[in-house]
Design a protein around this motif. Structure first.
Motif, short mmCIF file in Angstrom:
data_model
loop_
_atom_site.label_atom_id
_atom_site.label_comp_id
_atom_site.label_asym_id
_atom_site.label_seq_id
_atom_site.Cartn_x
_atom_site.Cartn_y
_atom_site.Cartn_z
N ARG A 1 0.86 -1.18 0.00
CA ARG A 1 0.00 0.00 0.00
C ARG A 1 0.89 1.23 0.00
N THR A 2 0.60 2.17 -0.89
CA THR A 2 1.41 3.38 -0.99
C THR A 2 0.80 4.52 -0.18
N GLU A 3 1.52 5.64 -0.18
CA GLU A 3 1.07 6.82 0.57
C GLU A 3 -0.31 7.30 0.15
N SER A 4 -0.63 7.18 -1.13
CA SER A 4 -1.92 7.65 -1.63
C SER A 4 -3.00 6.57 -1.54
N SER A 5 -2.66 5.45 -0.88
CA SER A 5 -3.57 4.31 -0.69
C SER A 5 -3.78 3.46 -1.94
N ALA A 6 -2.92 3.61 -2.96
CA ALA A 6 -2.93 2.64 -4.05
C ALA A 6 -2.43 1.31 -3.49
N ILE A 7 -3.10 0.22 -3.85
CA ILE A 7 -2.71 -1.09 -3.38
C ILE A 7 -2.37 -1.98 -4.57
N GLY A 8 -1.42 -2.88 -4.35
CA GLY A 8 -1.03 -3.74 -5.45
C GLY A 8 -0.20 -4.91 -4.99
N THR A 9 0.23 -5.73 -5.95
CA THR A 9 1.01 -6.91 -5.64
C THR A 9 2.37 -6.86 -6.31
N LEU A 10 3.32 -7.49 -5.66
CA LEU A 10 4.67 -7.67 -6.17
C LEU A 10 4.99 -9.16 -6.09
N GLN A 11 5.37 -9.75 -7.21
CA GLN A 11 5.73 -11.16 -7.23
C GLN A 11 7.15 -11.32 -7.73
N ALA A 12 7.93 -12.14 -7.02
CA ALA A 12 9.30 -12.46 -7.43
C ALA A 12 9.47 -13.96 -7.41
N SER A 13 10.06 -14.51 -8.46
CA SER A 13 10.18 -15.96 -8.53
C SER A 13 11.41 -16.41 -9.31
N TRP A 14 12.02 -17.47 -8.81
CA TRP A 14 13.05 -18.19 -9.53
C TRP A 14 12.50 -19.51 -10.08
N SER A 15 11.18 -19.60 -10.20
CA SER A 15 10.55 -20.84 -10.62
C SER A 15 9.63 -20.65 -11.82
N PHE A 16 9.89 -19.66 -12.63
CA PHE A 16 9.13 -19.46 -13.86
C PHE A 16 9.85 -20.23 -14.98
N TYR A 17 9.49 -21.49 -15.12
CA TYR A 17 10.16 -22.35 -16.10
C TYR A 17 9.46 -22.21 -17.45
#
Length: 341
Positions: free
Chosen positions: A224-240
């Motif tokens: 959640r950011t200062e302006s209340s925007a919400i979102g997702t962050l995905q990080a992966s070493w398993s995208f085959y």
């Protein structure tokens, strides 16, 4: 002309830093260092200069004006601080550091020195991202409500010079896995695009895929950011399969898709029916070297030094991106949302 030394001659050091420096007319490569001396000597054979096993010997070389730090994560702070104290400018690979204490020490070292410390967040210099930032700042998307950003590939064993034996998979040297390698890029990108800080972090982080690894290989975070925007962050070493390095911004006036389509790297679908499709070249991958789809991190670093300007990604700024990642680990550990700025 800036005389540059490169500390760490593995895949990132050679394929990104040295390759890009070698194509820059304002750079002379004069020194190379690696704990496997043969790797430094191979670069000396190509470009001349000195080859060292101990970074302290390279830093004692008065011919070196600036250094790139391309070492395992746990050495970033130690080497960057020593380089600044030796009077060198420093371009340090991400993540800037692995603890808040050592990142603060890096900032303090820069403040005491005559050198500058830049962190290599290349995603800021991708043209699609630069244009997206301009659009968002100008109000073209209206208020930003949500976002999702993803960085995933099969893992460093596919391209690291040491394969499965790479430091990337050793907790004592890397401290973090996919989150430190890929997640920090996306944390920094969201801060850059929206020009605001992340104030709440929730993280789910796992190590399920690579039985030879000590560190995380998959993570999903809610921000959640200062302006209340919400979102997702995905990080992966398993995208085959195909690498995913995409970001989608959902705004009041439409949706902006970045690096999210094979044909068009920049797509805007407006709420009023407007459609914009462009291809600005995409982003550099681990298969690219030099300035092919170049991030221009090294170019921006050298340009700032030549013009006596402030480097474009300061340590003070980059620390905040690592803080998001550290908060995600704390959230996963405590099962709580972590409140920041």
């Amino acid at each position: 002309m800036i005389n540059v030394g490169v500390i760490g001659c593995g895949s990132i050091g050679v394929k990104r830093h040295i390759a890009e420096y070698s194509e820059n007319k304002d750079v002379k490569l004069v020194a190379f260092c690696d704990r496997v001396l043969k790797r430094a000597e191979e670069q000396r054979t190509l470009y001349g200069g000195g080859a060292y096993k101990d970074y302290k010997e390279l830093l004692a070389d008065e011919n070196v004006d600036a250094v790139s730090v391309c070492t395992p994560n746990y050495l970033h702070a130690e080497i960057a601080i020593a380089a600044l104290e030796a009077g060198k400018h420093v371009l340090c690979e991400k993540p800037m550091g692995v603890t808040l204490k050592e990142m603060d020490a890096m900032i303090e070292a820069e403040n005491r020195s005559d050198g500058q410390l830049m962190i290599g967040h290349n995603q800021r210099f991708v043209k699609e991202h630069e244009i997206a930032k301009e659009w968002i700042a100008s109000g073209r998307l209206g208020r930003i409500y949500s976002f999702r950003t993803t960085f995933g590939h099969p893992g460093p064993e596919k391209w690291s010079v040491d394969g499965r034996d790479s430091w990337f998979f050793k907790e004592e040297e890397a401290a973090m896995g996919a989150m430190g390698d890929l997640g920090v890029h996306k944390a920094d990108l969201i801060r850059f695009l929206l020009d605001e800080e992340v104030v709440e972090v929730g993280g789910l982080i796992s190590k399920e895929d690579k039985d030879f690894s000590d560190v995380d290989d998959n993570a999903v975070c809610i921000l959640r950011t200062e302006s209340s925007a919400i979102g997702t962050l995905q990080a992966s070493w398993s995208f085959y399969g195909a690498e995913d390095n995409s970001t989608v911004i959902y705004g009041e006036k439409g949706v902006l898709r970045l690096l999210n389509d094979e044909k068009y790297s920049f797509i805007f679908a407006g709420a009023d029916g407007e459609v914009v499709k462009e291809n600005y070249g995409g982003i550099q991958t681990n298969e690219d070297t030099g300035q092919s789809k170049s991030s221009q991190v090294m170019g921006r670093f050298i340009s700032a030094l030549e013009k006596d300007e402030r480097v474009p990604v300061t340590a003070h700024d980059a620390k905040k991106s690592v803080q998001i990642i550290l908060s995600a680990f704390e959230s996963d550990r405590t099962h709580k949302i972590i409140t920041g700025e």
